[in-house]
Write a protein that holds these residues in place. Structure first.
Motif, PDB file in Angstrom:
ATOM      1  N   TYR A   8       0.858  -1.180   0.000  1.00 33.65           N
ATOM      2  CA  TYR A   8       0.000   0.000   0.000  1.00 33.65           C
ATOM      3  C   TYR A   8       0.896   1.232   0.000  1.00 33.65           C
ATOM      4  O   TYR A   8       1.835   1.312   0.795  1.00 33.65           O
ATOM      5  N   ASN A   9       0.624   2.149  -0.883  1.00 33.71           N
ATOM      6  CA  ASN A   9       1.352   3.414  -0.902  1.00 33.71           C
ATOM      7  C   ASN A   9       0.587   4.408  -0.036  1.00 33.71           C
ATOM      8  O   ASN A   9      -0.437   4.941  -0.444  1.00 33.71           O
ATOM      9  N   PHE A  10       1.067   4.609   1.189  1.00 30.19           N
ATOM     10  CA  PHE A  10       0.419   5.517   2.123  1.00 30.19           C
ATOM     11  C   PHE A  10       0.856   6.942   1.833  1.00 30.19           C
ATOM     12  O   PHE A  10       1.797   7.472   2.432  1.00 30.19           O
ATOM     13  N   THR A  11       0.174   7.539   0.871  1.00 30.95           N
ATOM     14  CA  THR A  11       0.462   8.901   0.451  1.00 30.95           C
ATOM     15  C   THR A  11      -0.823   9.521  -0.067  1.00 30.95           C
ATOM     16  O   THR A  11      -1.782   8.811  -0.366  1.00 30.95           O
ATOM     17  N   ASN A  12      -0.834  10.820  -0.133  1.00 37.05           N
ATOM     18  CA  ASN A  12      -1.995  11.491  -0.705  1.00 37.05           C
ATOM     19  C   ASN A  12      -1.994  11.278  -2.211  1.00 37.05           C
ATOM     20  O   ASN A  12      -0.945  11.341  -2.845  1.00 37.05           O
ATOM     21  N   PRO A  13      -3.163  11.062  -2.794  1.00 38.20           N
ATOM     22  CA  PRO A  13      -3.212  10.890  -4.251  1.00 38.20           C
ATOM     23  C   PRO A  13      -2.911  12.189  -4.981  1.00 38.20           C
ATOM     24  O   PRO A  13      -3.171  13.279  -4.478  1.00 38.20           O
ATOM     25  N   GLY A  14      -2.328  12.048  -6.166  1.00 39.38           N
ATOM     26  CA  GLY A  14      -2.045  13.205  -7.001  1.00 39.38           C
ATOM     27  C   GLY A  14      -0.581  13.591  -6.981  1.00 39.38           C
ATOM     28  O   GLY A  14       0.266  12.901  -6.411  1.00 39.38           O
ATOM     29  N   VAL A  15      -0.293  14.707  -7.635  1.00 39.27           N
ATOM     30  CA  VAL A  15       1.073  15.207  -7.722  1.00 39.27           C
ATOM     31  C   VAL A  15       1.092  16.693  -7.401  1.00 39.27           C
ATOM     32  O   VAL A  15       0.093  17.395  -7.546  1.00 39.27           O
ATOM     33  N   ILE A  16       2.253  17.162  -6.964  1.00 40.14           N
ATOM     34  CA  ILE A  16       2.475  18.584  -6.701  1.00 40.14           C
ATOM     35  C   ILE A  16       3.933  18.883  -7.044  1.00 40.14           C
ATOM     36  O   ILE A  16       4.818  18.061  -6.800  1.00 40.14           O
ATOM     37  N   SER A  17       4.158  20.034  -7.625  1.00 40.12           N
ATOM     38  CA  SER A  17       5.525  20.404  -7.986  1.00 40.12           C
ATOM     39  C   SER A  17       6.169  21.218  -6.864  1.00 40.12           C
ATOM     40  O   SER A  17       5.476  21.777  -6.021  1.00 40.12           O
ATOM     41  N   HIS A  18       7.482  21.298  -6.900  1.00 39.81           N
ATOM     42  CA  HIS A  18       8.158  22.112  -5.887  1.00 39.81           C
ATOM     43  C   HIS A  18       7.794  23.580  -6.062  1.00 39.81           C
ATOM     44  O   HIS A  18       7.753  24.329  -5.096  1.00 39.81           O
ATOM     45  N   TYR A  19       7.488  24.001  -7.277  1.00 40.16           N
ATOM     46  CA  TYR A  19       7.065  25.381  -7.490  1.00 40.16           C
ATOM     47  C   TYR A  19       5.713  25.650  -6.833  1.00 40.16           C
ATOM     48  O   TYR A  19       5.469  26.726  -6.295  1.00 40.16           O
ATOM     49  N   GLU A  20       4.826  24.666  -6.878  1.00 38.89           N
ATOM     50  CA  GLU A  20       3.531  24.818  -6.209  1.00 38.89           C
ATOM     51  C   GLU A  20       3.699  24.886  -4.692  1.00 38.89           C
ATOM     52  O   GLU A  20       3.021  25.660  -4.017  1.00 38.89           O
ATOM     53  N   VAL A  21       4.619  24.103  -4.152  1.00 42.68           N
ATOM     54  CA  VAL A  21       4.893  24.147  -2.711  1.00 42.68           C
ATOM     55  C   VAL A  21       5.487  25.503  -2.335  1.00 42.68           C
ATOM     56  O   VAL A  21       5.079  26.117  -1.339  1.00 42.68           O
ATOM     57  N   LEU A  22       6.415  26.004  -3.136  1.00 48.66           N
ATOM     58  CA  LEU A  22       7.000  27.317  -2.852  1.00 48.66           C
ATOM     59  C   LEU A  22       5.949  28.427  -2.946  1.00 48.66           C
ATOM     60  O   LEU A  22       5.969  29.381  -2.158  1.00 48.66           O
ATOM     61  N   ALA A  23       5.007  28.293  -3.868  1.00 49.83           N
ATOM     62  CA  ALA A  23       3.926  29.285  -3.976  1.00 49.83           C
ATOM     63  C   ALA A  23       3.053  29.263  -2.724  1.00 49.83           C
ATOM     64  O   ALA A  23       2.633  30.323  -2.234  1.00 49.83           O
ATOM     65  N   LEU A  24       2.796  28.085  -2.178  1.00 44.09           N
ATOM     66  CA  LEU A  24       2.032  27.991  -0.929  1.00 44.09           C
ATOM     67  C   LEU A  24       2.814  28.599   0.232  1.00 44.09           C
ATOM     68  O   LEU A  24       2.239  29.262   1.099  1.00 44.09           O
ATOM     69  N   PHE A  25       4.121  28.360   0.261  1.00 43.85           N
ATOM     70  CA  PHE A  25       4.958  28.964   1.298  1.00 43.85           C
ATOM     71  C   PHE A  25       4.846  30.483   1.225  1.00 43.85           C
ATOM     72  O   PHE A  25       4.665  31.158   2.239  1.00 43.85           O
ATOM     73  N   ARG A  26       4.932  31.007   0.034  1.00 37.63           N
ATOM     74  CA  ARG A  26       4.845  32.455  -0.146  1.00 37.63           C
ATOM     75  C   ARG A  26       3.446  32.955   0.242  1.00 37.63           C
ATOM     76  O   ARG A  26       3.304  34.002   0.850  1.00 37.63           O
ATOM     77  N   LYS A  27       2.418  32.209  -0.126  1.00 41.75           N
ATOM     78  CA  LYS A  27       1.034  32.612   0.159  1.00 41.75           C
ATOM     79  C   LYS A  27       0.761  32.651   1.659  1.00 41.75           C
ATOM     80  O   LYS A  27       0.151  33.600   2.154  1.00 41.75           O
ATOM     81  N   TYR A  28       1.211  31.652   2.394  1.00 37.71           N
ATOM     82  CA  TYR A  28       0.839  31.534   3.801  1.00 37.71           C
ATOM     83  C   TYR A  28       1.906  31.983   4.793  1.00 37.71           C
ATOM     84  O   TYR A  28       1.587  32.405   5.895  1.00 37.71           O
ATOM     85  N   ILE A  29       3.168  31.855   4.441  1.00 37.70           N
ATOM     86  CA  ILE A  29       4.231  32.071   5.419  1.00 37.70           C
ATOM     87  C   ILE A  29       5.008  33.353   5.170  1.00 37.70           C
ATOM     88  O   ILE A  29       5.190  34.157   6.079  1.00 37.70           O
ATOM     89  N   ASP A  30       5.495  33.546   3.977  1.00 36.26           N
ATOM     90  CA  ASP A  30       6.348  34.711   3.713  1.00 36.26           C
ATOM     91  C   ASP A  30       6.099  35.254   2.308  1.00 36.26           C
ATOM     92  O   ASP A  30       6.684  34.778   1.346  1.00 36.26           O
ATOM     93  N   PRO A  31       5.220  36.275   2.191  1.00 39.84           N
ATOM     94  CA  PRO A  31       4.910  36.816   0.873  1.00 39.84           C
ATOM     95  C   PRO A  31       6.102  37.448   0.172  1.00 39.84           C
ATOM     96  O   PRO A  31       6.078  37.655  -1.042  1.00 39.84           O
ATOM     97  N   ASN A  32       7.162  37.731   0.901  1.00 35.52           N
ATOM     98  CA  ASN A  32       8.353  38.339   0.317  1.00 35.52           C
ATOM     99  C   ASN A  32       9.423  37.318  -0.057  1.00 35.52           C
ATOM    100  O   ASN A  32      10.490  37.685  -0.538  1.00 35.52           O
ATOM    101  N   PHE A  33       9.148  36.050   0.189  1.00 35.30           N
ATOM    102  CA  PHE A  33      10.112  34.996  -0.113  1.00 35.30           C
ATOM    103  C   PHE A  33      10.391  34.963  -1.614  1.00 35.30           C
ATOM    104  O   PHE A  33       9.479  34.988  -2.427  1.00 35.30           O
ATOM    105  N   LYS A  34      11.661  34.934  -1.959  1.00 35.29           N
ATOM    106  CA  LYS A  34      12.062  34.904  -3.362  1.00 35.29           C
ATOM    107  C   LYS A  34      12.853  33.633  -3.639  1.00 35.29           C
ATOM    108  O   LYS A  34      13.625  33.176  -2.813  1.00 35.29           O
ATOM    109  N   TYR A  35      12.611  33.081  -4.795  1.00 35.59           N
ATOM    110  CA  TYR A  35      13.364  31.907  -5.211  1.00 35.59           C
ATOM    111  C   TYR A  35      13.568  31.974  -6.715  1.00 35.59           C
ATOM    112  O   TYR A  35      12.850  32.671  -7.421  1.00 35.59           O
ATOM    113  N   THR A  36      14.559  31.262  -7.166  1.00 34.04           N
ATOM    114  CA  THR A  36      14.859  31.227  -8.585  1.00 34.04           C
ATOM    115  C   THR A  36      14.691  29.799  -9.079  1.00 34.04           C
ATOM    116  O   THR A  36      15.318  28.883  -8.560  1.00 34.04           O
TER     117      THR A  36
END
Length: 108
Positions: A8-36
């Motif tokens: 059994y693969n105990f994980t949430n279904p679907g996929v997410i990119s690291h860019y999507e995770v960084l966008a969530l970080f910026r949205k909720y934690i640090d709106p000024n966070f910059k990455y390249t």
């Protein structure tokens, strides 16, 4: 109780990119966070092996979940995680706008 066996693969279904995770970080934690970001071609120039993007099959897990148990898709799960993270950091007073600048924007 059900006598379930196998892998059994105990994980949430679907996929997410690291860019999507960084966008969530910026949205909720640090709106000024910059990455390249960089392209697959740019990655290929610096990585010794090709990048591997994978999605685990959760069909079996989802089919055997007890009635009433909900497993969110990966994007919803990350969104909820960042919401909880923001609430916890706000409660502790340690969101980036409260931190000394030496602790912010350290990841690129």
């Amino acid at each position: 109780k059900k006598g379930l066996t196998g892998v059994y693969n105990f994980t949430n279904p679907g996929v997410i990119s690291h860019y999507e995770v960084l966008a969530l970080f910026r949205k909720y934690i640090d709106p000024n966070f910059k990455y390249t970001g960089f392209s697959m071609e740019e990655q290929a120039k610096i990585l010794k092996a090709d990048r591997s993007n994978n999605e685990l099959d959760t069909t079996k897990l989802m089919a055997d979940m007890p009635e009433g148990v909900v497993i969110n898709d990966i994007k919803t799960a990350f969104e909820l995680c960042f919401q909880r993270m923001k609430a916890n950091l706000t409660e502790k007073g340690v969101l980036p706008d409260n931190l000394d600048p030496i602790y912010t924007n350290k990841v690129n």
